[in-house]
Motif scaffolding. Structure first.
Motif, short mmCIF file in Angstrom:
data_model
loop_
_atom_site.label_atom_id
_atom_site.label_comp_id
_atom_site.label_asym_id
_atom_site.label_seq_id
_atom_site.Cartn_x
_atom_site.Cartn_y
_atom_site.Cartn_z
N LYS A 1 0.81 -1.22 0.00
CA LYS A 1 0.00 0.00 0.00
C LYS A 1 0.85 1.27 0.00
CE LYS A 1 -3.63 -2.43 2.44
NZ LYS A 1 -4.47 -2.53 3.62
N LEU A 2 2.11 1.14 0.34
CA LEU A 2 2.98 2.29 0.52
C LEU A 2 3.14 3.12 -0.75
CD1 LEU A 2 4.64 3.78 2.61
CD2 LEU A 2 6.57 2.30 2.04
N GLU A 3 3.42 2.50 -1.87
CA GLU A 3 3.63 3.23 -3.11
C GLU A 3 2.35 3.93 -3.56
OE1 GLU A 3 4.99 2.50 -7.75
OE2 GLU A 3 5.30 0.90 -6.29
N VAL A 4 1.22 3.25 -3.46
CA VAL A 4 -0.06 3.86 -3.85
C VAL A 4 -0.37 5.04 -2.94
CG1 VAL A 4 -2.55 3.48 -4.04
CG2 VAL A 4 -0.95 1.75 -4.88
N TYR A 5 -0.13 4.88 -1.64
CA TYR A 5 -0.35 5.96 -0.68
C TYR A 5 0.51 7.19 -1.04
CZ TYR A 5 0.05 8.62 3.67
OH TYR A 5 0.07 9.63 4.61
N SER A 6 1.78 6.97 -1.27
CA SER A 6 2.69 8.08 -1.60
C SER A 6 2.27 8.79 -2.88
CB SER A 6 4.12 7.55 -1.74
OG SER A 6 4.55 7.01 -0.52
N ASN A 7 1.92 8.00 -3.90
CA ASN A 7 1.46 8.59 -5.17
C ASN A 7 0.15 9.35 -4.99
OD1 ASN A 7 3.68 7.69 -6.61
ND2 ASN A 7 2.67 5.80 -7.24
N TYR A 8 -0.73 8.83 -4.17
CA TYR A 8 -2.02 9.49 -3.92
C TYR A 8 -1.81 10.87 -3.31
CZ TYR A 8 -6.84 10.18 -2.38
OH TYR A 8 -8.10 10.69 -2.19
N LEU A 9 -0.90 10.98 -2.37
CA LEU A 9 -0.61 12.27 -1.76
C LEU A 9 -0.07 13.26 -2.80
CD1 LEU A 9 -1.10 10.74 0.91
CD2 LEU A 9 0.83 11.98 1.85
N ILE A 10 0.85 12.80 -3.63
CA ILE A 10 1.42 13.66 -4.66
C ILE A 10 0.34 14.10 -5.65
CG2 ILE A 10 2.99 13.71 -6.65
CD1 ILE A 10 4.82 11.78 -4.94
N GLY B 1 -6.41 1.67 9.55
CA GLY B 1 -6.05 0.30 9.21
C GLY B 1 -6.19 -0.59 10.43
N ASP B 2 -6.00 -1.87 10.21
CA ASP B 2 -6.22 -2.81 11.32
C ASP B 2 -5.15 -3.89 11.47
OD1 ASP B 2 -7.19 -4.16 8.91
OD2 ASP B 2 -7.97 -5.68 10.29
N ASP B 3 -4.27 -4.04 10.49
CA ASP B 3 -3.34 -5.16 10.58
C ASP B 3 -2.00 -4.81 9.93
OD1 ASP B 3 -2.52 -7.71 11.31
OD2 ASP B 3 -4.18 -8.73 10.34
N ILE B 4 -1.08 -5.73 10.01
CA ILE B 4 0.31 -5.54 9.61
C ILE B 4 0.48 -4.92 8.21
CG2 ILE B 4 2.55 -6.70 9.26
CD1 ILE B 4 1.55 -6.47 12.23
N PRO B 5 -0.31 -5.30 7.19
CA PRO B 5 -0.13 -4.66 5.88
C PRO B 5 -0.37 -3.14 5.89
CG PRO B 5 -1.33 -6.70 5.63
CD PRO B 5 -1.24 -6.44 7.11
N ASP B 6 -0.99 -2.62 6.94
CA ASP B 6 -1.27 -1.19 7.05
C ASP B 6 -0.19 -0.43 7.82
OD1 ASP B 6 -3.81 -1.61 5.82
OD2 ASP B 6 -4.56 -2.34 7.75
N LEU B 7 0.69 -1.13 8.45
CA LEU B 7 1.65 -0.55 9.39
C LEU B 7 2.51 0.56 8.78
CD1 LEU B 7 2.57 -0.93 12.37
CD2 LEU B 7 4.32 -2.47 11.50
N GLN B 8 3.12 0.31 7.63
CA GLN B 8 4.02 1.30 7.02
C GLN B 8 3.29 2.59 6.69
OE1 GLN B 8 5.59 -1.21 3.79
NE2 GLN B 8 7.62 -0.64 4.55
N VAL B 9 2.10 2.48 6.10
CA VAL B 9 1.34 3.66 5.72
C VAL B 9 0.89 4.41 6.97
CG1 VAL B 9 -0.76 4.48 4.59
CG2 VAL B 9 0.60 2.68 3.52
N MET B 10 0.46 3.70 7.98
CA MET B 10 -0.02 4.34 9.20
C MET B 10 1.08 5.15 9.88
SD MET B 10 -2.69 1.54 10.69
CE MET B 10 -3.28 2.60 12.02
N LYS B 11 2.30 4.69 9.77
CA LYS B 11 3.43 5.43 10.36
C LYS B 11 3.67 6.75 9.64
CE LYS B 11 6.07 1.56 12.27
NZ LYS B 11 7.32 0.78 12.17
N LEU B 12 3.24 6.86 8.39
CA LEU B 12 3.46 8.07 7.59
C LEU B 12 2.28 9.03 7.63
CD1 LEU B 12 5.11 6.49 4.42
CD2 LEU B 12 6.24 7.61 6.36
N ALA B 13 1.10 8.54 7.93
CA ALA B 13 -0.09 9.38 7.93
C ALA B 13 -0.06 10.36 9.09
CB ALA B 13 -1.34 8.51 8.02
N GLY B 14 -0.63 11.53 8.87
CA GLY B 14 -0.70 12.53 9.93
C GLY B 14 -1.53 12.07 11.10
N LEU B 15 -2.57 11.29 10.81
CA LEU B 15 -3.41 10.74 11.87
C LEU B 15 -3.68 9.28 11.56
CD1 LEU B 15 -6.37 12.57 13.52
CD2 LEU B 15 -6.20 10.10 13.43
N ALA B 16 -3.19 8.40 12.41
CA ALA B 16 -3.40 6.97 12.27
C ALA B 16 -4.50 6.55 13.23
CB ALA B 16 -2.11 6.21 12.57
N ALA B 17 -5.51 5.86 12.69
CA ALA B 17 -6.63 5.39 13.50
C ALA B 17 -6.84 3.91 13.23
CB ALA B 17 -7.89 6.17 13.16
#
Length: 178
Positions: free
Chosen positions: A85-94, A107-123
Motif C-alpha cells: 500500500k505504501l507506493e499507492v499511498y505516496s502517489n495518492y498524496l502527490i 487500518g487494522d493489521d500488519i499490511p497497514d503498518l508502514q502507511v499508518m506510520k506516515l499518515a498525519g493521523l493513524a486510526a
C-alpha cells in the motif's frame, strides 16, 4: 493534540477488510467471497465525500462487490489487489497535493503498518492488531465493520463543522431509502 489533528484532515484513506468490514468472508459454492459492510459507516463516508473530504480505499482484496459498494458511496479512489500500500499511498498524496498531516489513515493489521506510520493521523478499530494499536493516534471504541469508520469520520466532520449541516439529500445510496 488529537482534536487539533482532526482540523487539518482533507483526506480519509481506509483499509477495507477489518476496517470497513469485520474481516470475515462468506464463501459461496462457486468460490465468490462475500463481505458485510456497516450502513452507518456508509452514511458517514458518502457525507464526507459530499462535504469535500477526499476518501480513498487501499486493499489487498480483489472484489467487484467492494468496488461496487464504495463507488455507490461516491468514492472514486479505490485501489484493490495491492501487494504493497505504501507506493499507492505516496502517489495518492502527490497526485492530490496533500501533505501527510492532512491525511487520516485507518487500518487494522500488519499490511497497514508502514502507511499508518506516515499518515498525519493513524486510526484503528478496537479489534486491530496490537502492533497497529501501538502506533495509532486514535483507537475507536468500535470493532472493524461495526461502526469504527463512522466513529472517526463523524469526529472529523464535527470538528470541521461539516456534520450538523444536514442535507436531506445526504443518504446511503445502498440503503434503499432516500
Amino acid at each position: 493534540m488529537f482534536l487539533e489533528k482532526l482540523n487539518h484532515i482533507k483526506a480519509i484513506i481506509l483499509d477495507v477488510d477489518g476496517v470497513l468490514t469485520n474481516g470475515m468472508l462468506l464463501l459461496t459454492e462457486s468460490g465468490e467471497q462475500l463481505r458485510q459492510f456497516n450502513i452507518k459507516d456508509g452514511y458517514a463516508l458518502q457525507l464526507a465525500v459530499k462535504k469535500g473530504i477526499k476518501v480513498a480505499a487501499l486493499s489487498g482484496a480483489r472484489s467487484k462487490g467492494v468496488e461496487y459498494r464504495l463507488k455507490g458511496l461516491g468514492i472514486q479512489d479505490i485501489f484493490l489487489g495491492l501487494d504493497s500500500k505504501l507506493e499507492v499511498y505516496s502517489n495518492y498524496l502527490i497526485q492530490n497535493d496533500l501533505s501527510p498531516d492532512q491525511v487520516l489513515f485507518m487500518g487494522d493489521d500488519i499490511p497497514d503498518l508502514q502507511v499508518m506510520k506516515l499518515a498525519g493521523l493513524a486510526a484503528c478499530p478496537l479489534d486491530a492488531a496490537e502492533e497497529i494499536k501501538s502506533i495509532s493516534h486514535y483507537i475507536s471504541s468500535k470493532n472493524g465493520g461495526e461502526g469504527c469508520v463512522r466513529d472517526i469520520v463523524e469526529k472529523v466532520l464535527k470538528i470541521q463543522n461539516l456534520w450538523t449541516d444536514v442535507d436531506p439529500s445526504a443518504n446511503d445510496a445502498h440503503s434503499g431509502r432516500k
